[in-house]
Design an enzyme around this catalytic site. Structure first.
Site, short mmCIF file in Angstrom:
data_model
loop_
_atom_site.label_atom_id
_atom_site.label_comp_id
_atom_site.label_asym_id
_atom_site.label_seq_id
_atom_site.Cartn_x
_atom_site.Cartn_y
_atom_site.Cartn_z
N CYS A 133 0.83 -1.22 0.11
CA CYS A 133 -0.01 0.09 0.12
C CYS A 133 1.00 1.24 -0.05
O CYS A 133 1.46 1.53 1.15
CB CYS A 133 -0.87 0.01 1.35
SG CYS A 133 -1.74 1.49 1.40
N CYS A 136 -0.48 4.14 2.17
CA CYS A 136 -0.50 3.96 3.66
C CYS A 136 1.22 3.94 4.03
O CYS A 136 1.70 4.72 5.15
CB CYS A 136 -0.66 2.47 4.13
SG CYS A 136 -2.33 1.81 3.25
N ASP A 137 2.05 3.51 3.33
CA ASP A 137 3.59 3.34 3.65
C ASP A 137 4.48 4.03 2.83
O ASP A 137 5.62 4.25 3.31
CB ASP A 137 4.03 1.87 3.47
CG ASP A 137 3.15 0.84 4.56
OD1 ASP A 137 2.56 1.55 5.43
OD2 ASP A 137 2.95 -0.35 4.11
#
Ligand code: NAP
Length: 310
Positions: A133, A136-137
């Site tokens: 992701c 997200c990261d």
């Protein structure tokens, strides 16, 4: 109490089914493991959903509005993980970790999850350099080198997104041509932070605590190369976007599956009366927010018709 409809999964398909079922005055329960939104919340930028905000629309903002719209029509929510189903009778029974649920009809909109890259030591380094992701990261890799595996729309779009943070992004693809649509490819080719490792697969990842070494293999020549993180960086990122697998383990033995996906007719009927499937979880040719939302609407209307005919 037995609901008219239970919808499993609150991505675009489930949310759209909830909107249509709620608006048709069906007693509707939407069951989701955690937050509504589904896979699309992992997408940073959406530009092909008709009527979306023209600037700054992401998966989270779009599905958040979808959820609010469904809530207007009295849809109930349960946050639970369903572990067993009995779909055969006229009352469908679902067993969750927190409770038992009953409904006349069930709409399965459980979506799909990212496929693993398939290299040695992958599980060990997931969350320690390997991610699925970018939204997200991505920020964890500010100023570092990042590798992206895959050649589809997801891989190329997310590689472009990762150039906001990473010093350099390398797309590792098993062929010498991308699968992504031309417009996305062109953006990537024009981005000077992005380079490509063609005809290449990742065989093994390694590191001390965090990911800092991987072995890749050229699938034509068989030649193996070890890629190491810059000493001053100490690590690099590896993002996997090699497709998705449907979330259908719960339905094995209950519904006919094709390569794991649920087979339906064009009105979303599965082989079991009163059970419908919508969105990425079913066999279909185009997995997009718009097709998921359309499936959800059709499934809810068919559920209403099924109850009327009961
Ligand atoms: P995808 O289209 O299935 O592409 C997967 C990519 O990973 C392909 O390039 C494939 O290579 C490669 N791959 C598969 N298994 C592999 C393995 N074991 N090792 C190495 N590489 C592997 O998946 P996706 O990109 O996630 O897209 C899924 C669906 O969502 C598609 O329908 C796509 O159009 C849609 N989508 C649309 C948008 C958009 O419209 N903006 C954005 C994201 C996704 P090959 O090419 O050699 O098969």
């Amino acid at each position: 109490m037995c609901y008219d409809v239970i919808i499993l999964g609150a991505g675009p398909a489930g949310l759209s089914a909830a909107l249509y079922a709620g608006r048709a005055c069906l007693k509707t329960l939407l069951i989701e493991k955690a937050m509504p939104g589904g896979q699309i919340t992992l997408t940073d930028e959406i530009e092909n959903y008709p009527g979306q905000l023209l600037e700054g629309e992401n998966g989270f903002s779009l599905t958040e509005r979808m959820a609010k719209q469904a809530d207007k029509f009295g849809v109930e929510h349960a946050y639970d993980t369903i572990t067993a189903v009995d779909l055969s009778g006229s009352e469908k029974r679902l067993t969750g970790m927190k409770g038992e649920y009953c409904a006349k009809t069930v709409i399965i909109a459980t979506g799909a999850h990212p496929k693993p890259i398939g290299c040695e030591n992958e599980a060990e380094f997931t969350g320690r350099g390997i991610s699925f992701c970018a939204t997200c990261d991505g920020a964890f890799f500010r100023g570092l080198e990042v590798y992206v595996v895959g050649g589809g729309d997801s891989a190329v779009e997310e590689a472009i997104y990762l150039t906001r943070f990473a010093r350099k992004v390398t797309i590792i693809h098993r062929r010498d041509q991308l699968r992504a649509v031309r417009s996305i490819q062109e953006k990537a080719f024009a981005n000077e932070k992005i380079s490509f490792l063609w005809n290449t697969v990742v065989e093994k990842v390694n590191g001390v605590d965090v990911l800092n070494e991987m072995t890749v293999r050229n699938v034509i020549t068989g030649e193996q190369t070890v890629i190491r993180a810059d000493e001053k960086d100490g690590m690099f990122g590896l993002f996997g976007f090699v497709g998705y697998e449907p979330n259908t383990a719960l339905f094995e033995g209950h519904l006919p599956l094709e390569r794991g996906y649920i087979r339906t007719d064009e009105d979303m009927h599965t082989a079991v009366p009163g059970v419908f499937a919508a969105g990425d979880v079913r066999v279909k040719s185009l997995r997009q927010v718009i097709t998921a939302a359309a499936d959800g609407a059709i499934a809810a209307m068919q559920a209403a018709k099924y109850i009327e005919d009961m």
